[in-house]
Design an enzyme around this catalytic site. Structure first.
Site, PDB file in Angstrom:
ATOM      1  N   ASP A   1      -0.279   5.342   0.772  1.00 38.63           N
ATOM      2  CA  ASP A   1      -0.095   6.330   2.074  1.00 38.63           C
ATOM      3  C   ASP A   1      -0.406   5.564   3.277  1.00 38.63           C
ATOM      4  OD1 ASP A   1      -3.174   6.903   0.286  1.00 38.63           O
ATOM      5  OD2 ASP A   1      -1.233   8.155   0.502  1.00 38.63           O
TER       6      ASP A   1
ATOM      7  N   ASN B   1      -6.025   5.041  -3.001  1.00 43.21           N
ATOM      8  CA  ASN B   1      -6.287   6.165  -3.458  1.00 43.21           C
ATOM      9  C   ASN B   1      -6.783   6.846  -4.633  1.00 43.21           C
ATOM     10  OD1 ASN B   1      -6.031   8.930  -3.417  1.00 43.21           O
ATOM     11  ND2 ASN B   1      -4.418   9.602  -2.155  1.00 43.21           N
TER      12      ASN B   1
ATOM     13  N   ASP C   1       0.902  -1.053   0.128  1.00 45.14           N
ATOM     14  CA  ASP C   1       0.295   0.514  -0.122  1.00 45.14           C
ATOM     15  C   ASP C   1       1.030   1.754  -0.173  1.00 45.14           C
ATOM     16  OD1 ASP C   1      -1.650   1.529   2.925  1.00 45.14           O
ATOM     17  OD2 ASP C   1      -2.551   2.047   0.222  1.00 45.14           O
TER      18      ASP C   1
END
Lengths: 307, 178
Positions: free
Chosen positions: A28, A61, A26
């Site tokens: 963020d 996102n 991932d």
């Protein structure tokens, strides 16, 4: 058996990282927080590259196109990450819609090119949808059932320009039961760099679902579609791939759903106490949110790689 | 207060009113992401000391011809999802409004009829409060929906079944003397 949330360090690091062919990250809260790379994260990716292990990126996102993400990686000090390595919910939602609207047997004969997509989201998301060969419906267009060039899907993403008017327009299109309702991701909120929170796609999707009486098809983690996209492009073996993320309800559950071993990093959203609470819970669903391992930061993985 | 700048990062810097102790979500045709941000900030700042109240949960408001506009329920759901907490809902089918009426007007539920067009708000509230319930068919709910609930095994759905129905409230006139 249930994952046991063990700290990954020392000999354990080499045992776990040694056999791995690749890692899914991932972004963020794992690689960076806001405009700051997590200290040591760029070095970790460099060491993975030198060890011959693949690094791919899977992010809920939906703000940025993968081209923008490639530039972001570079700007924050990560070398050698190309757009093709990055699977964002924006890209994967576009691929999903392309499959459903333009895939074999759809849209070709009628000449209308599969219909249009009404996107609730920013330019990054809209660009991915266009790049997939789909056409966008405009904002403020009247919605008339039986139109010649119908809107065949409503796509809800992160939309900081969301308004009641757009919500009403989306609902107009969704009166047609043939019109798909798709959401890029389920995230209820995202952290801002100063510890505050901003509402996520999940909150906007809840509004659209409530008004339309429909349930959205959610592309992003913890659902497995993005992993299907990864496998299609790179053919990864889940049993030799690790999922690294910061959010138990999306990243870790995604790993579990895709058959990947999972590593929670503590530089982002979820706290170790939350993982431990899930582990202590009686609910079967809670157990799926427990990571196999955790680290304070992904920089802690570096000693597990060959020099 | 106007928000400084166009982006969420700007809005997160706007000063919060120190006196705010509740977020109230009602019908808002000017609802926006920016307002949702502000609501979230107040709720996070105040925690349990900041109330989250919704006027009602109606999911849509019907227009003529089968169209509808989104109802307050959608906006309440957006705030609840972002804040990950449940709102206190004032409107039907919750009994708060009935309690307001009953306390002000000395109402005997056993001698009071609730007349409404929506099963999941009007009729449910009436049934929950011990009123006799009368569905009028000039609005949202249909007789087919009633049948579906009647035939269901689910006790929750049984509470949506009215005692009586009329095609329109005009049908009550003949019963009311001259």
């Amino acid at each position: 058996g249930m994952a046991s949330c063990r700290r990954l360090s020392g000999a354990g690091l080499r045992e776990v990282l040694g056999p791995a062919q690749g890692l899914l990250f991932d972004c963020d809260g794992v690689l960076w927080a806001g405009e700051r790379a997590v200290p040591g994260a760029p070095e970790l990716l460099e060491r993975l590259r030198r060890s011959g292990k693949a690094a791919l990126f899977v992010s809920n996102n939906s703000r940025r196109s993968v081209a923008e993400l490639e530039r972001r990686f570079s700007r924050l000090g990560f070398r050698g990450v190309r757009a093709e390595h990055v699977f964002s919910s924006a890209l994967c939602s576009a691929l999903f819609l392309r499959q459903r609207l333009l895939g074999s047997g759809n849209g070709g004969g009628s000449g209308s090119g599969g219909g249009r997509v009404f996107v609730l989201g920013g330019e990054g998301l809209r660009g991915e949808v266009r790049d997939a060969g789909l056409r966008l419906a405009g904002e403020g267009e009247p919605t008339s059932p039986g139109a010649a060039d119908p809107v065949r899907a409503v796509l809800v993403g992160y939309d900081d320009q969301f308004t009641f008017a757009k919500l009403a327009q989306a609902c107009g299109y969704l009166r047609d039961p043939q019109c798909l309702l798709v959401a890029t991701d389920p995230d209820p909120w995202h952290p801002l760099s100063d510890g505050k929170r901003t509402p996520g796609t999940g909150s906007l999707t809840a509004a659209v679902e409530t008004a339309s009486g429909r349930k959205a098809l959610v592309v992003g983690k913890p659902n497995t579609y993005m992993f299907d996209c990864i496998v299609e492009r790179f053919g990864v073996d889940p049993s030799r791939t690790l999922m690294v993320g910061d959010r138990l309800e999306t990243d870790i559950l995604f790993g579990k759903n895709c058959g990947l071993s999972t590593i929670l990093t503590l530089t982002g959203v979820s706290r170790l106490e939350e993982a431990q609470a899930y582990m202590a819970s009686d609910s079967a669903a809670a157990k799926d949110l427990v990571p196999n391992y955790y680290v304070d930061s992904i920089a802690d993985l570096i000693p597990g790689l060959d020099e | 207060a106007a928000l400084p700048g166009p982006a969420p990062a700007d809005w997160a810097q706007a000063p919060l009113d120190p006196a705010v102790r509740a977020v109230l979500v009602g019908f808002d045709e000017h609802f926006s992401y920016a307002k949702l941000c502000q609501a979230l900030r107040y709720l996070l700042r105040g925690g349990p000391d900041c109330l989250l109240v919704g006027t009602n949960r109606d999911n849509r408001l019907p227009l003529e011809g089968g169209a509808a506009i989104p109802g307050t329920g959608c906006l309440v759901k957006a705030v609840e999802t972002a804040a990950q907490r449940e709102a206190f809902i004032v409107g039907k089918p919750n009994r708060y409004m009935f309690d307001c009426v009953a306390s002000e007007f000395d109402i005997d539920p056993s001698r009071t009829i609730m007349v409404g067009d929506r099963l999941d708000t009007d009729i449910l509230m009436g049934n929950s409060c011990g009123l006799t319930t009368l569905l009028t068919l000039t609005g949202v709910s249909t007789l087919d929906e009633v049948k579906g609930h009647q035939e269901s095994d689910c006790p929750a759905r049984q509470s949506l079944v009215p005692d009586y129905y009329v095609d329109s409230i005009a049908d009550l006139l003949p019963a009311l003397g001259d």
